[in-house]
Scaffold this active site. Structure first.
Site, short mmCIF file in Angstrom:
data_model
loop_
_atom_site.label_atom_id
_atom_site.label_comp_id
_atom_site.label_asym_id
_atom_site.label_seq_id
_atom_site.Cartn_x
_atom_site.Cartn_y
_atom_site.Cartn_z
N ASP A 261 0.87 -1.18 0.00
CA ASP A 261 0.00 0.00 0.00
C ASP A 261 0.90 1.23 0.00
O ASP A 261 1.73 1.40 0.91
CB ASP A 261 -0.89 0.02 1.24
CG ASP A 261 -1.97 -1.05 1.20
OD1 ASP A 261 -2.28 -1.51 0.09
OD2 ASP A 261 -2.49 -1.43 2.26
N ASP A 380 -13.76 -3.84 -1.82
CA ASP A 380 -13.57 -3.53 -0.40
C ASP A 380 -14.94 -3.57 0.26
O ASP A 380 -15.82 -2.77 -0.06
CB ASP A 380 -12.94 -2.15 -0.21
CG ASP A 380 -11.55 -2.06 -0.83
OD1 ASP A 380 -10.91 -3.12 -0.98
OD2 ASP A 380 -11.11 -0.94 -1.17
#
Length: 500
Positions: A261, A380
């Site tokens: 990330d 998500d």
């Protein structure tokens, strides 16, 4: 995962089948055991079951006519990337160690499990993972020494005692049914489950006559050994291949994927998509995971969409030049041109999230230009009552979309893979949301990557058993709490196919 295990019983270097364990009733089915093993491997089986019948009779495994042939079988199965379990006359620590060193995955003992507890305890210490006990039942009492003697021991009480010693793999055979083609003794397997520990694996054996027998017995066990039904064509070549496919989603190795990330050009990690902490340079992490034998990398620019800017193409190019494993990039992709530019910068695949929700047509267009295999859609999801809701823009915006229905839709539009992340579990180390993984995996026919919540080795195993084709994690790997190679060895020992 259920195991379909073809059997090769060896007597005087030939493939034979006995009836109820009677050596005088042996029938020869092949003079070439290696070709039989090769045939089973070509049909897709992961496991081969080998019994040294001469060893079971003589108690001298190493000096039987089958010994050299068994070594060749081990080498052949390993060369095909399969696994092998071997039994028949393994009654000393020396033979157990020898087979273990040769790479046998499961080593089956029977007589010493009942009559030599001291040696059995040594074998548990040497390799609990490989040790498998064969319990051969005749009217509820156990037979030993190649089924030639009655031990007097009760099947169910012996099973419980051996579990207490730490044994967790058993092959249970009703000798009345073995070689009879009359169907298994389902009652034995139903009953044994009353005493079975959670971690114990039961493999059923004896009496299988058709596909229905296989399916029914697998409702009570983790695996089944099939012998005579294969050699008499009661279960055909096509039937076997169908069975193997139905109990295994894919023949491909399960993948271990570290996630980078990235925010402001740095690798970060937080909890529930917030409280981000700096972890380091992307290129350094990428090179490290390349050496650690990660199967792939996922590189997500998590602030690109929020900040309404393009991906950091130079960073992507720099990372891709330093590694030789597949590399997926996501974050800030708004157009097909963005995706094409990332592929040209060195990415193998692109990962689309927010843009897919806001403009679903981008999925189809990317698939048409790049191929479905290069298009991953990230979902998500956050628990919402009995379902999951899709969130976008780094988990900050609810969409009202049902995650399972959305998964089906993105696949319909051309997605070749789904990255399913539980926002509730992200960074918590409480384990993946197995219900989410299972629900999405069952609803689509493309690979699903489980993400969010890994904290223990067992979590990765559980996610794969829930249907994930790959497992993704970040902080566990970044902080060296679990190593990639350590994880792969763990999964391999638990009978999952991984690249070592």
């Amino acid at each position: 995962m259920k195991e379909i295990i073809p059997a090769i019983d060896l007597k005087d270097k030939k493939v034979v089948r006995l009836y109820q364990g009677d050596f005088n009733s042996s029938q020869i089915y092949s003079q070439d055991p290696l070709s039989i093993a090769r045939r089973f491997m070509k049909q897709g089986t992961d496991w081969i079951h080998v019994v040294n019948l001469d060893g079971a009779l003589t108690s001298n495994f190493l000096k039987t006519p089958n010994f050299k042939l068994i070594l060749d079988l081990i080498e052949l199965v390993k060369r095909w990337g399969g696994k092998i379990q071997i039994g028949g006359g393994i009654r000393t620590e020396e033979i157990f160690n020898f087979l273990s060193e040769k790479g046998v995955n499961r080593i089956i003992v029977g007589t010493i499990a009942l009559k030599d507890e001291e040696t059995l305890k040594k074998l548990i210490k040497i390799s609990k993972e490989k040790l498998t006990v064969g319990l051969d039942s005749y009217n509820g009492k156990l037979k030993i020494k190649g089924w030639t003697e009655n031990s007097g021991d009760d099947l169910f009480s012996t099973f419980q005692k051996l579990q207490e010693l730490g044994i967790n793999k058993f092959i249970i055979t009703d000798t009345n049914r073995d070689g009879s083609l009359e169907g298994p003794n389902f009652q034995i397997y139903q009953e044994i489950n009353r005493y079975k520990n959670k971690e114990t694996k039961i493999i059923a054996s004896g009496g299988i006559s058709n596909i229905s027998d296989v399916k029914k017995v697998l409702s009570f066990s983790e695996g089944v050994i099939i012998g005579k039904a294969l050699y008499t064509n009661r279960i055909s070549k096509e039937d076997l291949e169908t069975l193997i496919r139905s109990y295994r989603v894919t023949k491909l190795a399960k993948r271990i994927i570290p996630c980078l990330d990235v925010k402001d050009g740095r690798v970060v990690k937080g909890v529930n998509f917030s409280n981000l902490k700096d972890k380091g340079e992307p290129s350094e992490f990428a090179q490290y995971y390349n050496l650690e034998k990660a199967d792939e990398l996922v590189f997500l620019d998590i602030s690109a969409t929020l900040e309404e800017r393009n991906m950091m193409y130079e960073v992507v190019k720099n990372v891709s030049e330093k590694i030789n494993i597949p590399f997926t990039v996501g974050g800030g992709i708004k157009t097909v041109q963005d995706a094409i530019k990332l592929i040209k910068a060195g990415a193998e695949k692109v990962c689309i999230n927010s843009a897919a929700v806001e403009n679903p047509e981008i999925i189809k267009r990317c698939a048409e230009r790049l191929g479905s295999q290069a298009v991953m859609v990230a979902i998500d999801a956050k628990k919402n009552g009995s379902s999951w809701e899709v969130y976008i823009r780094s988990g900050t915006k609810a969409t009202g979309l049902d995650a399972i229905k959305w998964a089906k839709e993105v696949v319909r539009r051309g997605a070749g893979e789904i990255l399913a992340t539980s926002i509730d579990r992200d960074g918590t180390k409480k384990g993946y949301d197995l219900a989410l993984v299972r629900s999405i995996s069952k609803s689509v026919k493309v690979p699903v990557i489980a993400s969010g919540g890994a904290g223990r080795l067992e979590d990765f195993y559980d996610a794969i058993n829930a249907g994930a084709e790959a497992v993704l994690a970040a902080s566990l790997f970044h902080n060296n709490q679990i190593g990639i190679i350590e994880l792969k060895k763990y999964l391999y020992k638990r009978d999952l196919r991984v690249r070592l």
